[in-house]
Structure formats: structure tokens, C-alpha cells
Design a protein around this motif. Structure first.
Motif, mmCIF file in Angstrom:
data_model
loop_
_atom_site.group_PDB
_atom_site.id
_atom_site.type_symbol
_atom_site.label_atom_id
_atom_site.label_comp_id
_atom_site.label_asym_id
_atom_site.label_seq_id
_atom_site.Cartn_x
_atom_site.Cartn_y
_atom_site.Cartn_z
ATOM 1 N N ARG A 11 0.827 -1.212 0.000
ATOM 2 C CA ARG A 11 0.000 0.000 0.000
ATOM 3 C C ARG A 11 0.865 1.268 0.000
ATOM 4 N NH1 ARG A 11 -3.013 -2.667 4.086
ATOM 5 N NH2 ARG A 11 -2.615 -1.003 5.625
ATOM 6 N N CYS A 12 2.137 1.121 0.334
ATOM 7 C CA CYS A 12 3.039 2.285 0.337
ATOM 8 C C CYS A 12 3.691 2.522 -1.024
ATOM 9 C CB CYS A 12 4.147 2.097 1.385
ATOM 10 S SG CYS A 12 3.556 2.187 3.093
ATOM 11 N N GLU A 13 3.548 1.551 -1.944
ATOM 12 C CA GLU A 13 4.247 1.695 -3.230
ATOM 13 C C GLU A 13 3.760 2.912 -3.998
ATOM 14 O OE1 GLU A 13 5.247 -1.534 -5.701
ATOM 15 O OE2 GLU A 13 4.972 -3.029 -4.123
ATOM 16 N N SER A 14 2.492 3.215 -3.910
ATOM 17 C CA SER A 14 1.962 4.371 -4.642
ATOM 18 C C SER A 14 2.434 5.694 -4.026
ATOM 19 C CB SER A 14 0.428 4.322 -4.652
ATOM 20 O OG SER A 14 -0.065 4.384 -3.321
ATOM 21 N N ARG A 15 3.012 5.636 -2.827
ATOM 22 C CA ARG A 15 3.433 6.857 -2.142
ATOM 23 C C ARG A 15 4.953 7.055 -2.212
ATOM 24 N NH1 ARG A 15 1.670 6.781 3.811
ATOM 25 N NH2 ARG A 15 2.524 8.907 3.641
ATOM 26 N N ASN A 22 7.025 8.500 -4.357
ATOM 27 C CA ASN A 22 7.486 9.863 -4.649
ATOM 28 C C ASN A 22 7.182 10.825 -3.497
ATOM 29 O OD1 ASN A 22 8.534 9.185 -7.158
ATOM 30 N ND2 ASN A 22 6.573 9.558 -8.201
ATOM 31 N N GLU A 23 6.020 10.649 -2.883
ATOM 32 C CA GLU A 23 5.649 11.497 -1.750
ATOM 33 C C GLU A 23 6.612 11.288 -0.574
ATOM 34 O OE1 GLU A 23 2.244 11.557 1.729
ATOM 35 O OE2 GLU A 23 1.818 10.502 -0.161
ATOM 36 N N ILE A 24 6.883 10.022 -0.262
ATOM 37 C CA ILE A 24 7.795 9.709 0.851
ATOM 38 C C ILE A 24 9.201 10.214 0.534
ATOM 39 C CG2 ILE A 24 8.836 7.847 2.184
ATOM 40 C CD1 ILE A 24 6.266 6.216 1.629
ATOM 41 N N ARG A 30 14.562 7.338 -3.699
ATOM 42 C CA ARG A 30 13.554 6.520 -4.391
ATOM 43 C C ARG A 30 14.079 5.098 -4.610
ATOM 44 N NH1 ARG A 30 12.795 11.449 -7.179
ATOM 45 N NH2 ARG A 30 14.165 10.777 -8.863
ATOM 46 N N ALA A 76 5.838 6.337 7.613
ATOM 47 C CA ALA A 76 4.888 6.044 6.526
ATOM 48 C C ALA A 76 4.222 4.693 6.745
ATOM 49 C CB ALA A 76 5.619 6.072 5.193
ATOM 50 N N ASP A 94 1.761 5.063 9.699
ATOM 51 C CA ASP A 94 0.538 5.796 9.338
ATOM 52 C C ASP A 94 -0.372 4.955 8.462
ATOM 53 O OD1 ASP A 94 1.588 7.897 10.763
ATOM 54 O OD2 ASP A 94 2.269 9.016 8.991
ATOM 55 N N GLU A 95 0.221 4.070 7.676
ATOM 56 C CA GLU A 95 -0.561 3.259 6.750
ATOM 57 C C GLU A 95 -1.212 2.068 7.450
ATOM 58 O OE1 GLU A 95 -2.266 2.784 3.189
ATOM 59 O OE2 GLU A 95 -0.725 4.311 3.547
#
Length: 421
Positions: A26-30, A32-34, A66, A120, A123-124
Motif C-alpha cells: 500500500r506504500c508503493e503508490s506513495r 514519490n511522496e515519501i 527513491r 509512513a 501511518d498506513e
């Protein structure tokens, strides 16, 4: 950059459970944000990070972040790892070392990134995924150990290589300055020298003989360099080996004949290399005078050795006559050849040298050599018989002394090899 991580860095970790893999996914989509949180928020609090060029922060560091995030997420799925997993970390560590970033700052950036990734994941995670979160944190910490190991190993190796390259560059500058192959002013400027300096020549005894090894020579050279750095300070520059060499000491032009510098060096060098240490020093008014000063200092030591002076500090004033007699001209080869009959009798050469050094005092010569005075008389008589030199007369003594000095001069100047030196 090739990945040479130790085997521990590639070990296959226990495969995370399905719930742990689902949480990580579920963190893979985040990613760039992370990555932005790491590169712009967490890292900004690190000392010196704000001063880095934007290109380094926005391109290189961001790409490394990244890469680290994706590596973690992939390793959750494939715990066995792949060759080259830490290649980019190693490449960046080498770049940071070359740029001069402190190692502690680099390591703190990795720890800061670890904390942001933990936040991250936390939080997830839902309340029901506490076990999966603990499982991922355990996995994350073990992976962090491997990353830190690879980064530190590469950084230290790169710094060592850069340091060795810097030292060799400085040695080549000193070598070029002394032998005239590098313009003096350029060498002086690159070495950070200016104005007058003292040129010290160091001669070290070879007590170990021809069996000395390359490793022993390197250790000996390091000991000598450590003594010189400690006594003369970081401003001095040197070209030293296991046999000695030269040291340039700025700001000591007021040290008459280098007496203070050489006296301070002599005792610790004797402790490190034996009692046969010899030193001499000559003032150089500036860069153009350094080569001549180095030659003179080395020649003073050679003359002192050739005429049997005790080891220690030698000034030009100490050997004025001997220095003058050792200058070569058209008569030099003939005078040096007077001692050819003693070529295979080093005992006679040693006796002659000691006899001259002790002002023709047979008892003092005998004490110095550990012989009976009658043995000294017999040897002197044999020298006269073989060479025709009357070493009991002022003229014979002067010829014998001059021959010893000329035979001890460098063969490249047309001299003989030193006999029994």
C-alpha cells in the motif's frame, strides 16, 4: 560501481507474512511522496545539507532515496535479494566522499530516511496490522544494517584512496621542486609555501642490511613521517623514504643552520630508526633556492659520513675544510685512486677514517675501534705500504682525507664507489 557487499548483506531474510507484504504494497503508490518528505523535510535538518547544490539534492539524493524505497518494497516481496542491490548506495557514498561531505552527515541522512519510512508504514497500518507492522520494522532494520555497512565501507575506501592520491601528488611536487623538473614557483604555490624556508636533509642508517623487506621499509617510512609531522608541524612538506630524504620547513629561516629544528628531530628519529641518524639543514630564501639548498644539505651529510664524523647533526661550518676538499676537478679521479689498493680491505679504510677523525691520536683511534694501539700502528703501516701515503705526515694526511671524501662522492659525478663506508 561493482557491488562487493559482504555475504551478510545478501543473506535471504525470512519471507514476510502475507499481511506484512500487503501493508508494504500500500506504500508503493506513495514512493514519490515519501521521497520528497525525506529529501526536503527530514534531510533539511541535517548539518550542511542546506548548503548542497540543488542539483545534488533534487536529482542525486532524490534518486537515491527513491531507489532505497523501491529496494525495501521489492525485498519485502523477494527477501533473497539480487546482485547489485547496493550499487547505487555505494556510488553515491563514493561521490559524497569525493565532495567532502562528512561521513556522519551521510549516515544521519540514511537514519533520517529510515525514520520517515517507519512513519509512513505506521501511518498506513491499521490497528489490526500491528503484528505486520512489527514484522516490517524488523525487516527494515535488518536491511538498514546492510545499507549502512555498504555505504560506510565505500565511503572509507574512497576517502583512503583520495588521501593517498593527495599525498602522492604532494610528494611529486616536492620531488619536482628538488630535482628541478617542476617550475619552483608553481610547486611552491601548490604546496602552500611562501617566503624563506629551511631545507632539512635526513639520512637514516640501514642497520637491518639487505634483507630488509618492502613491508619493513614502508613501516619505517611511516614512523619517520610521523616523527617529522609531530616535531615540525603540519606546515612542513617532505619527501621521505626508509633511507631518509628532505623536509621543507617554512617560517624557520631565523633558525641558524637549522640547529634548533635538527636537534628537536634527532632524538625521536634515533628512537624510531637507530643511533646512526644524521641531519643537516640549509636556509633557502625562496622557491628558486630550494634545489641548491637541498643539494648542499645532502652533501654536508655525505661529507660528514665520508670523513668519519659521529652521527647526529652536521652543519656546513662543521665540515668546511672537508666540504671544500671534496669538490671535484680534473685531479679528483687520480686522488681518489690513491686508495684503490684498499678496495678489499674495509678494516684498513675504517682505521684510516677513524685515525683522521681523531686527529691522528693512535690511542683515541684504538678506543674508538676497540683495538689495541699496536694493532692501529700495524694497520697504519700496512696502509702506507699498500698506498704509498705517509699517513703520519701532514701532506699524507691531507691526501688521504681528500681521497676518502672523493671516493664517497656520488658516482654519477664521476667518483668512485664508497669503500667501506
Amino acid at each position: 560501481m561493482p557491488d562487493s557487499s559482504p555475504p551478510a548483506h545478501r543473506r535471504a531474510y525470512t519471507t514476510p507474512s502475507g499481511s506484512a507484504r500487503a501493508l508494504a504494497a500500500r506504500c508503493e503508490s506513495r514512493v514519490n511522496e515519501i521521497a520528497r518528505l525525506m529529501a526536503r523535510d527530514a534531510f533539511e535538518r541535517l548539518p550542511g545539507y542546506a548548503e548542497l547544490p540543488d542539483e545534488v539534492k533534487d536529482v542525486e539524493i532524490a534518486a537515491t532515496v527513491r531507489n532505497g524505497l523501491r529496494l525495501f518494497l521489492r525485498r519485502v516481496r523477494e527477501p533473497q535479494g539480487r546482485p547489485g542491490d547496493y550499487g547505487l548506495f555505494r556510488e553515491r557514498a563514493a561521490q559524497r566522499a569525493e565532495e567532502g561531505m562528512p561521513l556522519h552527515t551521510l549516515l544521519r541522512s540514511h537514519s533520517a530516511a529510515l525514520y520517515v519510512l517507519w512513519q509512513a508504514l505506521r501511518d498506513e497500518a491499521t490497528a489490526e496490522e500491528s503484528d505486520a507492522l512489527i514484522e516490517l520494522v524488523d525487516f527494515l532494520l535488518r536491511g538498514h544494517e546492510a545499507v549502512i555497512g555498504a555505504v560506510t565501507e565505500t565511503y572509507v575506501a574512497e576517502q583512503a584512496a583520495l588521501s593517498a592520491e593527495h599525498r602522492e601528488h604532494r610528494r611529486s611536487l616536492v620531488r619536482g621542486l628538488l630535482d628541478g623538473s617542476t617550475p619552483p614557483r608553481r610547486a611552491y604555490d601548490e604546496l602552500g609555501l611562501e617566503g624563506p624556508c629551511l631545507v632539512v636533509h635526513v639520512h637514516l642508517p640501514r642497520e637491518g642490511g639487505p634483507e630488509d623487506t618492502t613491508v619493513a621499509d614502508r613501516r619505517r617510512a611511516r614512523r619517520v613521517q610521523a616523527v617529522v609531522d609531530r616535531v615540525l608541524g603540519p606546515a612542513s612538506v617532505s619527501l621521505l623514504s626508509a633511507d631518509g630524504g628532505h623536509v621543507l620547513v617554512p617560517g624557520m629561516s631565523g633558525d641558524k643552520d637549522g640547529i634548533r629544528a635538527c636537534e628537536e628531530l634527532c632524538a625521536p628519529l634515533r628512537q624510531a630508526c637507530g643511533t646512526g641518524v644524521r641531519l643537516s639543514a640549509v636556509d633557502a630564501a625562496g622557491a628558486p633556492e630550494v634545489p641548491a639548498a637541498a643539494r648542499t644539505a645532502a652533501e654536508v651529510v655525505r661529507v660528514a659520513r665520508a670523513c668519519g664524523r659521529p652521527a647526529g647533526f652536521h652543519s656546513l661550518h662543521d665540515v668546511l675544510l672537508e666540504y671544500h676538499l671534496s669538490r671535484r676537478n680534473e685531479s679528483s679521479d687520480r686522488i681518489a685512486a690513491l686508495l684503490d689498493p684498499l678496495q678489499d680491505r674495509p678494516d684498513l679504510v675504517d682505521t684510516l677514517r677513524a685515525h683522521l677523525e681523531h686527529r691522528q691520536d693512535r690511542r683515541a683511534t684504538a678506543r674508538h675501534l676497540g683495538l689495541h694501539p699496536n694493532t692501529v700502528d700495524n694497520r697504519l703501516a700496512r696502509i702506507t705500504e699498500l698506498t704509498g701515503l705517509d699517513v703520519g705526515s701532514p701532506h699524507g694526511n691531507a691526501l688521504a682525507l681528500t681521497a676518502l671524501l672523493l671516493r664517497g662522492s656520488p658516482t654519477g659525478e664521476g667518483g668512485h664507489e664508497p669503500t667501506g663506508a
